[in-house]
Scaffold this motif. Structure first.
Motif, PDB file in Angstrom:
ATOM      1  N   ALA A  97       0.830  -1.209   0.000  1.00 25.72           N
ATOM      2  CA  ALA A  97       0.000   0.000   0.000  1.00 25.72           C
ATOM      3  C   ALA A  97       0.864   1.259   0.000  1.00 25.72           C
ATOM      4  O   ALA A  97       0.499   2.278  -0.607  1.00 25.72           O
ATOM      5  CB  ALA A  97      -0.913  -0.010   1.226  1.00 25.72           C
ATOM      6  N   ALA A  98       2.026   1.188   0.636  1.00 24.23           N
ATOM      7  CA  ALA A  98       2.914   2.352   0.710  1.00 24.23           C
ATOM      8  C   ALA A  98       3.520   2.704  -0.646  1.00 24.23           C
ATOM      9  O   ALA A  98       4.093   3.784  -0.807  1.00 24.23           O
ATOM     10  CB  ALA A  98       4.027   2.097   1.724  1.00 24.23           C
ATOM     11  N   ASN A  99       3.417   1.793  -1.612  1.00 22.58           N
ATOM     12  CA  ASN A  99       3.969   2.035  -2.946  1.00 22.58           C
ATOM     13  C   ASN A  99       2.961   2.704  -3.876  1.00 22.58           C
ATOM     14  O   ASN A  99       3.275   2.963  -5.033  1.00 22.58           O
ATOM     15  CB  ASN A  99       4.428   0.727  -3.589  1.00 22.58           C
ATOM     16  CG  ASN A  99       5.685   0.171  -2.949  1.00 22.58           C
ATOM     17  OD1 ASN A  99       5.977   0.462  -1.789  1.00 22.58           O
ATOM     18  ND2 ASN A  99       6.434  -0.634  -3.685  1.00 22.58           N
ATOM     19  N   ILE A 100       1.758   2.963  -3.380  1.00 29.32           N
ATOM     20  CA  ILE A 100       0.718   3.609  -4.184  1.00 29.32           C
ATOM     21  C   ILE A 100       0.558   5.037  -3.676  1.00 29.32           C
ATOM     22  O   ILE A 100       0.317   5.258  -2.490  1.00 29.32           O
ATOM     23  CB  ILE A 100      -0.605   2.832  -4.089  1.00 29.32           C
ATOM     24  CG1 ILE A 100      -0.401   1.387  -4.555  1.00 29.32           C
ATOM     25  CG2 ILE A 100      -1.687   3.509  -4.922  1.00 29.32           C
ATOM     26  CD1 ILE A 100      -1.613   0.492  -4.341  1.00 29.32           C
ATOM     27  N   HIS A 101       0.695   5.994  -4.588  1.00 26.65           N
ATOM     28  CA  HIS A 101       0.760   7.406  -4.202  1.00 26.65           C
ATOM     29  C   HIS A 101      -0.312   8.221  -4.940  1.00 26.65           C
ATOM     30  O   HIS A 101       0.000   8.964  -5.871  1.00 26.65           O
ATOM     31  CB  HIS A 101       2.148   7.967  -4.527  1.00 26.65           C
ATOM     32  CG  HIS A 101       3.279   7.152  -3.973  1.00 26.65           C
ATOM     33  ND1 HIS A 101       3.838   7.400  -2.741  1.00 26.65           N
ATOM     34  CD2 HIS A 101       3.943   6.083  -4.491  1.00 26.65           C
ATOM     35  CE1 HIS A 101       4.813   6.522  -2.523  1.00 26.65           C
ATOM     36  NE2 HIS A 101       4.903   5.716  -3.570  1.00 26.65           N
ATOM     37  N   PRO A 102      -1.575   8.093  -4.537  1.00 24.96           N
ATOM     38  CA  PRO A 102      -2.638   8.824  -5.239  1.00 24.96           C
ATOM     39  C   PRO A 102      -2.597  10.312  -4.949  1.00 24.96           C
ATOM     40  O   PRO A 102      -2.052  10.759  -3.926  1.00 24.96           O
ATOM     41  CB  PRO A 102      -3.916   8.198  -4.674  1.00 24.96           C
ATOM     42  CG  PRO A 102      -3.528   7.721  -3.308  1.00 24.96           C
ATOM     43  CD  PRO A 102      -2.099   7.267  -3.436  1.00 24.96           C
ATOM     44  N   MET A 103      -3.159  11.082  -5.848  1.00 26.53           N
ATOM     45  CA  MET A 103      -3.323  12.506  -5.603  1.00 26.53           C
ATOM     46  C   MET A 103      -4.440  12.713  -4.586  1.00 26.53           C
ATOM     47  O   MET A 103      -5.468  12.035  -4.651  1.00 26.53           O
ATOM     48  CB  MET A 103      -3.661  13.226  -6.911  1.00 26.53           C
ATOM     49  CG  MET A 103      -2.494  13.291  -7.882  1.00 26.53           C
ATOM     50  SD  MET A 103      -2.921  14.173  -9.404  1.00 26.53           S
ATOM     51  CE  MET A 103      -1.271  14.599 -10.017  1.00 26.53           C
ATOM     52  N   GLN A 111      -6.303  23.772  -4.757  1.00 32.44           N
ATOM     53  CA  GLN A 111      -4.974  24.377  -4.708  1.00 32.44           C
ATOM     54  C   GLN A 111      -4.184  23.848  -3.510  1.00 32.44           C
ATOM     55  O   GLN A 111      -2.977  23.564  -3.622  1.00 32.44           O
ATOM     56  CB  GLN A 111      -5.090  25.902  -4.634  1.00 32.44           C
ATOM     57  CG  GLN A 111      -5.672  26.564  -5.872  1.00 32.44           C
ATOM     58  CD  GLN A 111      -4.731  26.547  -7.068  1.00 32.44           C
ATOM     59  OE1 GLN A 111      -3.560  26.172  -6.957  1.00 32.44           O
ATOM     60  NE2 GLN A 111      -5.232  26.951  -8.227  1.00 32.44           N
ATOM     61  N   ALA A 112      -4.838  23.728  -2.377  1.00 31.72           N
ATOM     62  CA  ALA A 112      -4.163  23.211  -1.183  1.00 31.72           C
ATOM     63  C   ALA A 112      -3.758  21.756  -1.375  1.00 31.72           C
ATOM     64  O   ALA A 112      -2.665  21.341  -0.964  1.00 31.72           O
ATOM     65  CB  ALA A 112      -5.068  23.353   0.043  1.00 31.72           C
ATOM     66  N   ASP A 113      -4.623  20.974  -2.011  1.00 34.03           N
ATOM     67  CA  ASP A 113      -4.289  19.570  -2.244  1.00 34.03           C
ATOM     68  C   ASP A 113      -3.204  19.419  -3.301  1.00 34.03           C
ATOM     69  O   ASP A 113      -2.376  18.501  -3.232  1.00 34.03           O
ATOM     70  CB  ASP A 113      -5.546  18.783  -2.631  1.00 34.03           C
ATOM     71  CG  ASP A 113      -6.352  18.363  -1.409  1.00 34.03           C
ATOM     72  OD1 ASP A 113      -5.749  18.206  -0.336  1.00 34.03           O
ATOM     73  OD2 ASP A 113      -7.581  18.181  -1.532  1.00 34.03           O
ATOM     74  N   ALA A 114      -3.163  20.319  -4.283  1.00 33.75           N
ATOM     75  CA  ALA A 114      -2.070  20.300  -5.254  1.00 33.75           C
ATOM     76  C   ALA A 114      -0.752  20.569  -4.545  1.00 33.75           C
ATOM     77  O   ALA A 114       0.270  19.905  -4.795  1.00 33.75           O
ATOM     78  CB  ALA A 114      -2.311  21.339  -6.350  1.00 33.75           C
ATOM     79  N   ALA A 115      -0.742  21.543  -3.622  1.00 35.09           N
ATOM     80  CA  ALA A 115       0.459  21.853  -2.853  1.00 35.09           C
ATOM     81  C   ALA A 115       0.856  20.688  -1.950  1.00 35.09           C
ATOM     82  O   ALA A 115       2.048  20.393  -1.773  1.00 35.09           O
ATOM     83  CB  ALA A 115       0.239  23.113  -2.026  1.00 35.09           C
ATOM     84  N   LYS A 116      -0.140  20.005  -1.405  1.00 30.93           N
ATOM     85  CA  LYS A 116       0.126  18.852  -0.545  1.00 30.93           C
ATOM     86  C   LYS A 116       0.821  17.744  -1.336  1.00 30.93           C
ATOM     87  O   LYS A 116       1.804  17.145  -0.874  1.00 30.93           O
ATOM     88  CB  LYS A 116      -1.185  18.335   0.051  1.00 30.93           C
ATOM     89  CG  LYS A 116      -1.035  17.093   0.922  1.00 30.93           C
ATOM     90  CD  LYS A 116      -2.392  16.628   1.438  1.00 30.93           C
ATOM     91  CE  LYS A 116      -2.260  15.360   2.266  1.00 30.93           C
ATOM     92  NZ  LYS A 116      -3.587  14.867   2.730  1.00 30.93           N
TER      93      LYS A 116
END
Length: 240
Positions: A97-103, A111-116
């Motif tokens: 699970a740690a190898n999956i990096h969803p937006m 905008q805040a989530d893009a920065a995150k």
């Protein structure tokens, strides 16, 4: 930049060639660097490719999966790229699970989530402000308007050069997207394009001169390899 254009005889040929090339790039990255970082495209065209990848015997613990763009919707929504990929591929293999990096798309502020996600990428790749991560492989599609990822014609996202992730806009709906410079730092970018409705845009993308603001796929010029895999109906007018 090494650029290769291949026109495959039909959709099945496109799927098989895409699978072969993607597997080769994954295996080469793992052999050379110990891991493979891959960013995925959404949409209907790559789904059967993901289903085929899921049948392969790969060292899943060495593969890290990202997305090049995502609709700003919860991951259980039918139009979520993450949902499609998990159902077609990731849920069926033993990838950590740690190898999956969803937006991140569960907040109320794109905008805040893009920065995150920008921060998440920097931390994963261990890069300093101002630097760009180098993905082993980024998969892209192209719309009949010439957009790629969520970089749509004549939108602000096209000119963002100081961030890794930006907010795209499709008919007033926000989407998170890799920026052009991030994509262009990849070791390998593969466009996978199918359908006769793509012919006009492809002609402009491949033309000696045309507007990059009107046909954003023209902006993609990675430092590494650029592959265009097309089916016959999409690439018929490019064969010469």
């Amino acid at each position: 930049m090494k650029k290769v254009v291949e026109v495959l005889p039909d959709k099945q040929g496109l799927i098989e060639r895409s699978l072969s090339l993607i597997l080769a790039k994954i295996q080469a990255a793992i052999a050379e660097r110990g891991i493979c970082t891959i960013a995925l495209a959404g949409g209907s065209t790559p789904k059967p490719i993901y289903q085929a990848i899921a049948t392969q015997n790969l060292p899943w613990d060495k593969i890290h999966v990202f997305w090049g763009d995502e609709r700003y919707v919860p991951p259980d929504r039918p139009d979520s790229n993450q949902k499609m990929t998990r159902e077609a591929w990731l849920n069926t293999v033993k990838i950590p699970a740690a190898n999956i990096h969803p937006m991140p798309t569960l907040g109320a502020d794109p905008q805040a989530d893009a920065a995150k996600h920008d921060t998440e990428l920097r931390e994963f790749f261990g890069i300093e402000p101002g630097d760009y991560p180098i993905f082993d492989l980024i998969l892209l599609g192209m719309g009949d308007d010439g957009h790629t990822a969520s970089l749509f014609p004549h939108t602000e996202a096209l000119s963002v050069s100081d961030r890794l992730v930006t907010v795209g806009n499709k008919d007033g709906e926000p989407r998170l997207s890799f920026t052009v410079p991030l994509i262009n730092h990849a070791r390998c970018v593969i466009f996978i394009v199918a359908g006769a409705n793509k012919q006009t845009a492809l002609e402009r993308v491949f033309a000696p001169e045309a507007s990059e603001l009107t046909y954003p796929a023209r902006l993609i010029a990675p430092t590494g390899e650029l592959w265009w895999l097309l089916d016959e109906s999409a690439g018929a007018n490019l064969k010469n």
